[in-house]
Structure formats: structure tokens, C-alpha cells
Scaffold this motif. Structure first.
Motif, PDB file in Angstrom:
ATOM      1  N   CYS A   1       0.837  -1.200   0.000  1.00 34.13           N
ATOM      2  CA  CYS A   1       0.000   0.000   0.000  1.00 34.13           C
ATOM      3  C   CYS A   1       0.875   1.254   0.000  1.00 34.13           C
ATOM      4  CB  CYS A   1      -0.896  -0.016   1.227  1.00 34.13           C
ATOM      5  SG  CYS A   1      -1.906   1.451   1.377  1.00 34.13           S
TER       6      CYS A   1
ATOM      7  N   GLU B   1      -0.048   4.124   0.969  1.00 31.46           N
ATOM      8  CA  GLU B   1      -0.358   4.954   2.135  1.00 31.46           C
ATOM      9  C   GLU B   1       0.202   4.407   3.437  1.00 31.46           C
ATOM     10  OE1 GLU B   1      -4.411   6.416   2.486  1.00 31.46           O
ATOM     11  OE2 GLU B   1      -4.612   6.196   0.321  1.00 31.46           O
ATOM     12  N   CYS B   2      -0.011   3.119   3.714  1.00 31.69           N
ATOM     13  CA  CYS B   2       0.414   2.578   5.013  1.00 31.69           C
ATOM     14  C   CYS B   2       1.503   1.522   4.921  1.00 31.69           C
ATOM     15  CB  CYS B   2      -0.792   2.042   5.787  1.00 31.69           C
ATOM     16  SG  CYS B   2      -1.414   0.468   5.156  1.00 31.69           S
TER      17      CYS B   2
ATOM     18  N   CYS C   1      -5.505  -2.690  -0.255  1.00 30.66           N
ATOM     19  CA  CYS C   1      -5.001  -2.612   1.124  1.00 30.66           C
ATOM     20  C   CYS C   1      -6.157  -2.878   2.092  1.00 30.66           C
ATOM     21  CB  CYS C   1      -4.417  -1.238   1.383  1.00 30.66           C
ATOM     22  SG  CYS C   1      -3.886  -1.058   3.093  1.00 30.66           S
TER      23      CYS C   1
ATOM     24  N   ASN D   1      -6.206  -2.131   5.154  1.00 31.12           N
ATOM     25  CA  ASN D   1      -6.281  -1.074   6.166  1.00 31.12           C
ATOM     26  C   ASN D   1      -6.889   0.210   5.623  1.00 31.12           C
ATOM     27  OD1 ASN D   1      -4.834  -2.827   7.903  1.00 31.12           O
ATOM     28  ND2 ASN D   1      -2.917  -2.110   7.031  1.00 31.12           N
ATOM     29  N   CYS D   2      -6.508   0.551   4.406  1.00 31.65           N
ATOM     30  CA  CYS D   2      -6.942   1.816   3.827  1.00 31.65           C
ATOM     31  C   CYS D   2      -8.128   1.565   2.901  1.00 31.65           C
ATOM     32  CB  CYS D   2      -5.811   2.462   3.043  1.00 31.65           C
ATOM     33  SG  CYS D   2      -4.315   2.653   4.030  1.00 31.65           S
TER      34      CYS D   2
END
Ligand SMILES: [Zn+2]
Length: 125
Positions: A95, A97-98, A120, A122-123
Motif C-alpha cells: 500500500c 499509504e500505510c 489494502c 487497512n486503507c
């Protein structure tokens, strides 16, 4: 990545390297199913008035014919088969982002239904 490459990765992932005898038939059926071919008419038994098992018997006794089918499939420039098989492979990458590894998971899309998404976990991607 051409279809041959996708099939090779798919075979590694699913451990489908054996195309001989009855387990070879099962592996071939698994591959064809993941390509998008399902026995929707549930014809197993007879095809018209001929026993469909004749074809299975032939393939069981002739691993070269099964290999030829796999090779022939790879030679086709078929985007649909390729996409269908790719969707069976793990997603590579992480990802942006994370940094979590991307994966395929079931996501709650509207509070009622789950949908398979790639991205992802999480996102919201
Ligand atoms: Zn993320």
C-alpha cells in the motif's frame, strides 16, 4: 505478462504442475474452471447421447494431449482467460499509504453485502 507467464505463475501458486492420469484431469478441470469454464449445464455424464467420460479416459491415458491443451491455451491471446487466472494469484506490492502488503479480501460494501476486493485491507483503496 503473457498468458504463458500467467499460467506458469498460476501453476506455481496452485501447485498444479501434474497433468497425468486422474489427478491430471482434476488439475486440468480446476484450471479450466478458474479460466471461466464451468459445467453450467451439468452435462457430466453424457454429452448429447455420447458418454463424456470417453474424453476423460482419453486424456487420462494421454498426458501429452493434456500438456498440449495447456500449451495451446497459453498460445491464445485471450485477455479474459488471463484476467480470470490473474485474479487467482496473490497480489504483489504494498500500500502506498500505510505500507501494508496488498491482498485480496472480502469487504463490506454497503453494510449488507461483502464483495471481493484487491487492495489494502487497512486503507479504503
Ligand atoms: Zn494501506
Amino acid at each position: 505478462m503473457d498468458l504463458h507467464d500467467v499460467i506458469a505463475k498460476y501453476q506455481d501458486e496452485k501447485k498444479l504442475h501434474h497433468f497425468e492420469g486422474s489427478s491430471g484431469i482434476q488439475n486440468l478441470c480446476k484450471l479450466l474452471g478458474d479460466m471461466g469454464y464451468h459445467d453450467r449445464m451439468n452435462r457430466m455424464g453424457h454429452y448429447g447421447d455420447q458418454p463424456l467420460g470417453n474424453l476423460v479416459d482419453f486424456l487420462e491415458d494421454n498426458p501429452g494431449a493434456m500438456e498440449a491443451i495447456i500449451t495451446w491455451i497459453g498460445d491464445q491471446d485471450n485477455e479474459e482467460w488471463k484476467e480470470n487466472l490473474k485474479s487467482e494469484l496473490p497480489i504483489e506490492g504494498e500500500c502506498e499509504e500505510c505500507g501494508a502488503p496488498l491482498e485480496t479480501f472480502m469487504k463490506d460494501i454497503d453494510g449488507i453485502n461483502l464483495e471481493e476486493v484487491h487492495g489494502c485491507p487497512n486503507c479504503d483503496s
